[in-house]
Motif scaffolding. Sequence first.
Motif, mmCIF file in Angstrom:
data_model
loop_
_atom_site.group_PDB
_atom_site.id
_atom_site.type_symbol
_atom_site.label_atom_id
_atom_site.label_comp_id
_atom_site.label_asym_id
_atom_site.label_seq_id
_atom_site.Cartn_x
_atom_site.Cartn_y
_atom_site.Cartn_z
ATOM 1 N N TRP A 47 1.196 -0.987 0.544
ATOM 2 C CA TRP A 47 0.604 -0.225 -0.228
ATOM 3 C C TRP A 47 0.853 1.120 0.098
ATOM 4 O O TRP A 47 0.691 1.998 -0.583
ATOM 5 N N HIS A 64 -3.013 -2.202 -8.689
ATOM 6 C CA HIS A 64 -4.391 -1.301 -8.418
ATOM 7 C C HIS A 64 -6.010 -2.401 -8.210
ATOM 8 O O HIS A 64 -6.113 -2.497 -7.387
ATOM 9 N N PRO A 117 -8.469 3.004 -4.671
ATOM 10 C CA PRO A 117 -8.756 1.808 -3.033
ATOM 11 C C PRO A 117 -8.543 2.610 -1.884
ATOM 12 O O PRO A 117 -7.829 3.795 -2.092
ATOM 13 N N LEU A 154 -8.227 -3.271 -4.752
ATOM 14 C CA LEU A 154 -9.422 -3.293 -5.152
ATOM 15 C C LEU A 154 -9.544 -4.368 -4.192
ATOM 16 O O LEU A 154 -11.154 -4.622 -3.701
ATOM 17 N N GLN A 192 -10.504 -4.362 -0.274
ATOM 18 C CA GLN A 192 -10.673 -3.144 1.098
ATOM 19 C C GLN A 192 -11.501 -4.306 1.986
ATOM 20 O O GLN A 192 -11.874 -5.540 1.848
ATOM 21 N N GLU A 228 -17.043 -2.993 -1.450
ATOM 22 C CA GLU A 228 -16.130 -1.791 -1.621
ATOM 23 C C GLU A 228 -15.394 -2.510 -2.259
ATOM 24 O O GLU A 228 -14.473 -2.099 -3.243
ATOM 25 N N ARG A 229 -15.600 -4.509 -2.350
ATOM 26 C CA ARG A 229 -14.661 -5.048 -3.189
ATOM 27 C C ARG A 229 -15.754 -5.317 -4.440
ATOM 28 O O ARG A 229 -16.330 -5.234 -4.871
#
Length: 707
Positions: free
Chosen positions: A614, A644, A677, A648, A651, A656-657
């Motif tokens: 991250w 990226h 993300p 995602l 998450q 949110e996935r």
Amino acid sequence: METSNGTVLWQSFEHPSDTFLPGMRLTLDKKTGKNQLFTSWKSPSDPSEGNYSLGMDPSGSGQIFIWEGGLLKWRSGQWDGKTFIGTVMRSLNLYGFSLTDDVNIGMMYFTFTPANSSLLRFNLQYDGVENTSMLVPETKAWKSVWVQPVNECEIYGHCGINGICSMVGDSPTCSCLQGFEPKSGEEWSNGNWSSGCKRTTPFSCEMMNRTSSSNSSSGSQGKKDGFVRMGGLKLPDFSEWASVVRDPSGCESYCMSNCSCKAYVYNANLGCLVWSRELIDIYQFPSTGNGNDLFIKLADLDLGGSSNTWITIVIVSVIGLASLILVIYLWWKFNAKIKECWKKEVKQWDLFSSLQFSPEGRSEISGVVEQEGEEGKGVQLPLYTVEFIANVTDNFDESNKLGEGGFGIVYKGVLPGDELVAIKRLSRSSGQGLEQFKNEVLLIAKLQHRNLVRLLGCCIEGEEKMLIYEYMPNKSLDAFLFDPSKQAVLDWSKRFEIIKGIARGLLYLHRDSRLRIVHRDLKASNILLDQEMNPKISDFGMAKIFGGDQNEANTNRLVGTYGYMSPEYAMEGLFSVKSDVYSFGVLILEIVTGRRNNSFYHLENSPNIIGYVWPLWNEGRVMELIDQNIQSTCSAHQVLRCIHIGLLCVQDRVSERPDMSAVVLMLESGSAILQTPKQPTFVTERGPTETGAFSVNDLTVSIMSAR
């Protein structure tokens, strides 16, 4: 518009929009290939350029075409000097068209002159329909008098090559021409006729050319091949004019003597037309008196005749069958041991009707049947005995050991016929027992996908339980990904294909299979690689079936491998297809970095791979993440996109996935826009008593945890 000296610079008739009026010209410049096109409106109220256009056949055949974009939608058929023979024309406009072929200037053009004082217009509508309308003097309104295309059968190539379309009520129906059969029987039976038909029997001249370097005479061909007449047709596209032929019999002889000729027609106005290409866009007119006769060349067998060829085929077939029976008998006689072995060891097995468990085991299976309902029925697999498995593995020799996992040891075996298999033997001390064994059999036997490992059979005898899989020569993904001596074998192109293959396999499990399945233990060691390094998801012992409308489930028994578990599953026991998405995200990051998820203990503030990736991604230092073995050959854009997508997928919030259908789209399309993300929550590594599940040396362990 003209100059002062009378020179015309521009006139609207030469620059039409969507309407053709009497006196206008529809032109084709044969020298340059420039075609004067009429273009539809975008919609009934939007006069901007639409998606349909009308013009002459650029090849100069004299046909009128309607295109949808760049694809041919409709054609009028050949012009015979009086009418377009591929459509039914009304008497009102039958005698108005005229074709001029000016060889001096290299121009060909159609004009239309009405036969009476009626005012007509030809309009290409926004939906691609050519609508001819007439002005009614009494009402001063336009009345439609002729439209093309009339029905779906007139859509170009509706039934594919060598197919014929006819209308039954309001529905189009396709069939193959006599002497032809569907290229794809499955597609054809499902109403998808686009693949068309193929010839069942080659011409005699083609057969002779294959067996002899000399050409056969036309006379011998004529005795074996012939023609079948079909009447009332819109003739197929791509006709060729045989200018030397003057009568119908000459046309037939011309086609018969030419091995490449597939059909012919003699038209009084056009002369002899022949077809050397496949026949396409044939329409059976619904009313008699319309259309033309088409003579299709067929081999004698497809004409219903008898010949020496047919007798020869029958004799050869009988001799071949007798020889085959003799060979099988001799093999059976002199290989009695193999025969008895297979007769005794292998039989078809119905998991829930003839499974020979102990009484305790049988009761467990029965309970599962009641719980799973119809999903467990009809599972058929070869059932082997322990003695047979011992023989094919050299009595489970250590040299045949391929690996070891939570289920037990995996051995290589060689079945009769030299077929290599992988045999997974349940260890008596394994934490995965009868339920997990049943789970694998139930799920994998029903699943068929190129990115899922195939189950070939099983063995259940006493306390022995074994599964027989297709053999994967390259073993598992982790054997290459985390071994410094083998990492270079997986260049970026292979890794990217592996990522996409795993994604497609998960999409099949989550959405496209008969069962909706959550794997729950997706990790590098459970991804097997075949000879071409294609990935196959394996180990379904922890998987769960979801009902058709079920999205989430709860368990008080956590299973899987820590580090791949989603937060909601590790902490609350909630799992769904998004749990697999989380594991897939971790797997993507491992594939890109070439490092295990649990190899970051020594890094400050980086308890796992997510905590490592991250900050570097967020600071634009992506190249520092990439495995050094692929840095010089990888596509920076693809790697960045994969990282990226991986972020995602991991998450914290389930909502949110992305689901796997969105993930596959993002991987396949390099232009799809990705959401940004959010920073995942990094939880410090906890012990097994806190998480309820852990993995040592990649062996999956499950324990009960009160909540």
